[in-house]
Motif scaffolding. Structure first.
Motif, PDB file in Angstrom:
ATOM      1  N   PRO A  57     -35.949 -53.761   4.453  1.00 18.81           N
ATOM      2  CA  PRO A  57     -36.397 -52.358   4.457  1.00 18.81           C
ATOM      3  C   PRO A  57     -35.338 -51.344   4.035  1.00 18.81           C
ATOM      4  CG  PRO A  57     -35.823 -52.996   6.677  1.00 18.81           C
ATOM      5  CD  PRO A  57     -35.642 -54.233   5.827  1.00 18.81           C
ATOM      6  N   ARG A  58     -34.078 -51.749   3.775  1.00 16.70           N
ATOM      7  CA  ARG A  58     -33.033 -50.743   3.595  1.00 16.70           C
ATOM      8  C   ARG A  58     -32.447 -50.652   2.194  1.00 16.70           C
ATOM      9  NH1 ARG A  58     -33.145 -51.602   8.983  1.00 16.70           N
ATOM     10  NH2 ARG A  58     -32.707 -53.821   8.773  1.00 16.70           N
ATOM     11  N   GLN A  59     -32.311 -51.795   1.466  1.00 20.66           N
ATOM     12  CA  GLN A  59     -31.540 -51.749   0.232  1.00 20.66           C
ATOM     13  C   GLN A  59     -32.234 -50.957  -0.873  1.00 20.66           C
ATOM     14  OE1 GLN A  59     -30.346 -55.520  -1.445  1.00 20.66           O
ATOM     15  NE2 GLN A  59     -28.708 -54.568  -2.611  1.00 20.66           N
ATOM     16  N   VAL A  60     -33.500 -51.231  -1.128  1.00 23.68           N
ATOM     17  CA  VAL A  60     -34.186 -50.529  -2.211  1.00 23.68           C
ATOM     18  C   VAL A  60     -34.311 -49.025  -1.945  1.00 23.68           C
ATOM     19  CG1 VAL A  60     -36.441 -50.248  -3.316  1.00 23.68           C
ATOM     20  CG2 VAL A  60     -35.322 -52.472  -3.315  1.00 23.68           C
ATOM     21  N   PRO A  61     -34.592 -48.569  -0.712  1.00 26.97           N
ATOM     22  CA  PRO A  61     -34.586 -47.121  -0.496  1.00 26.97           C
ATOM     23  C   PRO A  61     -33.247 -46.462  -0.841  1.00 26.97           C
ATOM     24  CG  PRO A  61     -35.789 -48.180   1.260  1.00 26.97           C
ATOM     25  CD  PRO A  61     -35.181 -49.279   0.439  1.00 26.97           C
ATOM     26  N   ALA A  62     -32.130 -47.128  -0.526  1.00 25.48           N
ATOM     27  CA  ALA A  62     -30.818 -46.584  -0.898  1.00 25.48           C
ATOM     28  C   ALA A  62     -30.644 -46.610  -2.408  1.00 25.48           C
ATOM     29  CB  ALA A  62     -29.705 -47.375  -0.226  1.00 25.48           C
ATOM     30  N   PHE A  63     -31.083 -47.688  -3.034  1.00 25.85           N
ATOM     31  CA  PHE A  63     -31.020 -47.801  -4.486  1.00 25.85           C
ATOM     32  C   PHE A  63     -31.847 -46.713  -5.159  1.00 25.85           C
ATOM     33  CE2 PHE A  63     -33.004 -49.154  -8.393  1.00 25.85           C
ATOM     34  CZ  PHE A  63     -31.936 -49.601  -9.151  1.00 25.85           C
ATOM     35  N   GLU A  64     -33.070 -46.526  -4.658  1.00 27.43           N
ATOM     36  CA  GLU A  64     -33.968 -45.524  -5.244  1.00 27.43           C
ATOM     37  C   GLU A  64     -33.370 -44.130  -5.162  1.00 27.43           C
ATOM     38  OE1 GLU A  64     -38.599 -43.951  -4.782  1.00 27.43           O
ATOM     39  OE2 GLU A  64     -37.775 -45.429  -3.386  1.00 27.43           O
ATOM     40  N   ALA A  65     -32.718 -43.819  -4.043  1.00 26.19           N
ATOM     41  CA  ALA A  65     -32.102 -42.495  -3.895  1.00 26.19           C
ATOM     42  C   ALA A  65     -30.976 -42.290  -4.894  1.00 26.19           C
ATOM     43  CB  ALA A  65     -31.585 -42.335  -2.464  1.00 26.19           C
ATOM     44  N   ALA A  66     -30.284 -43.364  -5.255  1.00 27.67           N
ATOM     45  CA  ALA A  66     -29.157 -43.240  -6.181  1.00 27.67           C
ATOM     46  C   ALA A  66     -29.585 -43.285  -7.640  1.00 27.67           C
ATOM     47  CB  ALA A  66     -28.141 -44.355  -5.907  1.00 27.67           C
ATOM     48  N   PHE A  67     -30.449 -44.246  -7.997  1.00 29.36           N
ATOM     49  CA  PHE A  67     -30.714 -44.526  -9.405  1.00 29.36           C
ATOM     50  C   PHE A  67     -32.174 -44.399  -9.818  1.00 29.36           C
ATOM     51  CE2 PHE A  67     -27.138 -47.655  -8.391  1.00 29.36           C
ATOM     52  CZ  PHE A  67     -26.145 -46.748  -8.726  1.00 29.36           C
ATOM     53  N   GLY A  68     -33.087 -44.149  -8.889  1.00 28.02           N
ATOM     54  CA  GLY A  68     -34.492 -44.146  -9.231  1.00 28.02           C
ATOM     55  C   GLY A  68     -35.025 -45.567  -9.352  1.00 28.02           C
ATOM     56  N   THR A  69     -36.256 -45.695  -9.803  1.00 29.40           N
ATOM     57  CA  THR A  69     -36.873 -47.026  -9.891  1.00 29.40           C
ATOM     58  C   THR A  69     -37.371 -47.384 -11.284  1.00 29.40           C
ATOM     59  OG1 THR A  69     -39.021 -46.110  -9.238  1.00 29.40           O
ATOM     60  CG2 THR A  69     -37.610 -46.969  -7.474  1.00 29.40           C
ATOM     61  N   SER A  70     -37.054 -46.577 -12.280  1.00 25.29           N
ATOM     62  CA  SER A  70     -37.604 -46.822 -13.612  1.00 25.29           C
ATOM     63  C   SER A  70     -36.974 -48.021 -14.305  1.00 25.29           C
ATOM     64  CB  SER A  70     -37.432 -45.580 -14.492  1.00 25.29           C
ATOM     65  OG  SER A  70     -36.067 -45.329 -14.734  1.00 25.29           O
ATOM     66  N   ARG A  71     -35.853 -48.551 -13.756  1.00 25.10           N
ATOM     67  CA  ARG A  71     -35.200 -49.713 -14.364  1.00 25.10           C
ATOM     68  C   ARG A  71     -34.996 -50.823 -13.332  1.00 25.10           C
ATOM     69  NH1 ARG A  71     -31.559 -48.154 -19.488  1.00 25.10           N
ATOM     70  NH2 ARG A  71     -32.869 -46.476 -20.253  1.00 25.10           N
ATOM     71  N   LEU A  72     -35.932 -50.925 -12.427  1.00 29.70           N
ATOM     72  CA  LEU A  72     -35.873 -51.939 -11.376  1.00 29.70           C
ATOM     73  C   LEU A  72     -36.925 -53.005 -11.654  1.00 29.70           C
ATOM     74  CD1 LEU A  72     -34.607 -52.690  -8.593  1.00 29.70           C
ATOM     75  CD2 LEU A  72     -36.494 -51.416  -7.551  1.00 29.70           C
ATOM     76  N   VAL A  73     -36.503 -54.278 -11.670  1.00 27.85           N
ATOM     77  CA  VAL A  73     -37.421 -55.389 -11.901  1.00 27.85           C
ATOM     78  C   VAL A  73     -37.318 -56.382 -10.749  1.00 27.85           C
ATOM     79  CG1 VAL A  73     -37.319 -55.141 -14.414  1.00 27.85           C
ATOM     80  CG2 VAL A  73     -35.734 -56.712 -13.267  1.00 27.85           C
ATOM     81  N   TYR A  74     -38.276 -57.277 -10.687  1.00 23.54           N
ATOM     82  CA  TYR A  74     -38.276 -58.278  -9.619  1.00 23.54           C
ATOM     83  C   TYR A  74     -37.282 -59.387  -9.925  1.00 23.54           C
ATOM     84  CZ  TYR A  74     -39.665 -62.208  -6.742  1.00 23.54           C
ATOM     85  OH  TYR A  74     -39.640 -63.270  -5.874  1.00 23.54           O
ATOM     86  N   GLY A  75     -36.658 -59.906  -8.880  1.00 21.51           N
ATOM     87  CA  GLY A  75     -35.810 -61.086  -8.974  1.00 21.51           C
ATOM     88  C   GLY A  75     -35.882 -61.848  -7.666  1.00 21.51           C
ATOM     89  N   SER A  76     -35.860 -63.169  -7.718  1.00 20.31           N
ATOM     90  CA  SER A  76     -36.042 -63.974  -6.507  1.00 20.31           C
ATOM     91  C   SER A  76     -34.778 -64.701  -6.054  1.00 20.31           C
ATOM     92  CB  SER A  76     -37.133 -65.015  -6.743  1.00 20.31           C
ATOM     93  OG  SER A  76     -36.692 -65.984  -7.680  1.00 20.31           O
ATOM     94  N   ASP A  77     -33.873 -65.000  -6.999  1.00 15.47           N
ATOM     95  CA  ASP A  77     -32.717 -65.860  -6.746  1.00 15.47           C
ATOM     96  C   ASP A  77     -33.109 -67.308  -6.467  1.00 15.47           C
ATOM     97  OD1 ASP A  77     -30.206 -64.986  -7.287  1.00 15.47           O
ATOM     98  OD2 ASP A  77     -29.765 -64.248  -5.299  1.00 15.47           O
TER      99      ASP A  77
END
Length: 257
Positions: free
Chosen positions: A192-212
């Motif tokens: 619940p925490r990493q993507v909200p912090a990411f979104e606040a910094a960089f937005g979501t227009s260049r975010l894709v799915y990854g599973s590892d």
């Protein structure tokens, strides 16, 4: 991919890439692949072969290569060639130098990979690589690791100390704006925490799915998917799946360089 011998590395990279190309050719609706590269001099030729002949979707490099980070001038011939092609470069983290000392006996992917992604991205920014090679589509894993928390601090050092920290001109692109132009995947623990912090910094227009997957066990990958599906939807899209699918199509089509 290098174990100390340039010739062996080039032969191994070619074998791996031809295998990947064969899988993608046999199952075109299930698989694509990123090309593996050997030494720097060999990488220029192998990248051209993989992209032009084998139809690779991009190339993959690690966050550092025996302690040499991606902003090092020795990589310039490779970046210049990949920039000329507008290529996709997927950067996966690895252990930092002296990993045994800094990891304190704990699993390196738990913490060190996230910091090494940030260290490598910082080197790309502060060495001016992102500005010199704007057509490369860089993709960083794990939502940039700790980058969202450090981008403002990096820019403070760039402007306060100038020399040695990239361009400090008042009208030069900020660290934050440069990093917002990079692509990222969601591998790891996005909610619940990493993507909200990411979104606040960089937005979501260049975010894709990854599973590892497969280094992340299947059960953990499925838990990650469940957390993504349970998260509040992103702005403008009904689900995170819709957003990341649209972004991935744009990325692989070569858009938004």
């Amino acid at each position: 991919m290098h174990f100390g011998d340039d010739t062996a590395a080039r032969l191994l990279a070619r074998s791996v890439n031809e295998f990947g190309a064969a899988v993608a050719l046999k199952y075109p609706h299930q698989f694509g692949y990123f090309a593996t590269l050997p030494d720097v001099a060999g990488s220029v030729a192998e990248a051209a072969y993989a992209l032009d002949v084998l139809g690779a979707d991009g190339v993959v490099v690690e966050s550092n290569h025996h302690g040499i980070y991606l902003g090092d001038p020795r990589f310039e011939p490779l970046w210049a060639e990949l920039d000329r092609r507008g290529a996709l470069v997927f950067v996966h983290p690895t252990s930092p130098p002296n990993a045994e000392a800094v990891s304190l006996g704990r699993p390196r992917p738990m913490l060190e990979f996230l910091f090494d992604t940030a260290r490598s991205a910082a080197d790309l920014v502060l060495a001016g690589v992102l500005l010199r090679h704007p057509r490369i589509r860089w993709v960083l894993t794990h939502a940039g690791g700790v980058l969202p928390l450090l981008a403002d601090r990096m820019d403070m050092f760039r402007t306060a100390f100038g020399s040695g920290f990239g361009s400090a001109e008042s009208d030069s692109p900020t660290v934050l704006s440069q990093l917002a132009g990079v692509w990222y995947d969601m591998a790891g623990t996005p909610f619940p925490r990493q993507v909200p912090a990411f979104e606040a910094a960089f937005g979501t227009s260049r975010l894709v799915y990854g599973s590892d997957y497969c280094w992340t066990p299947a059960a953990a990958a499925l838990n990650q998917i469940a957390s993504i599906d349970a998260a509040p939807p992103p702005p403008g899209y009904p689900t995170w799946r819709d957003l990341t699918t649209a972004n991935a199509r744009r990325l692989l089509a070569g858009g938004d360089r």
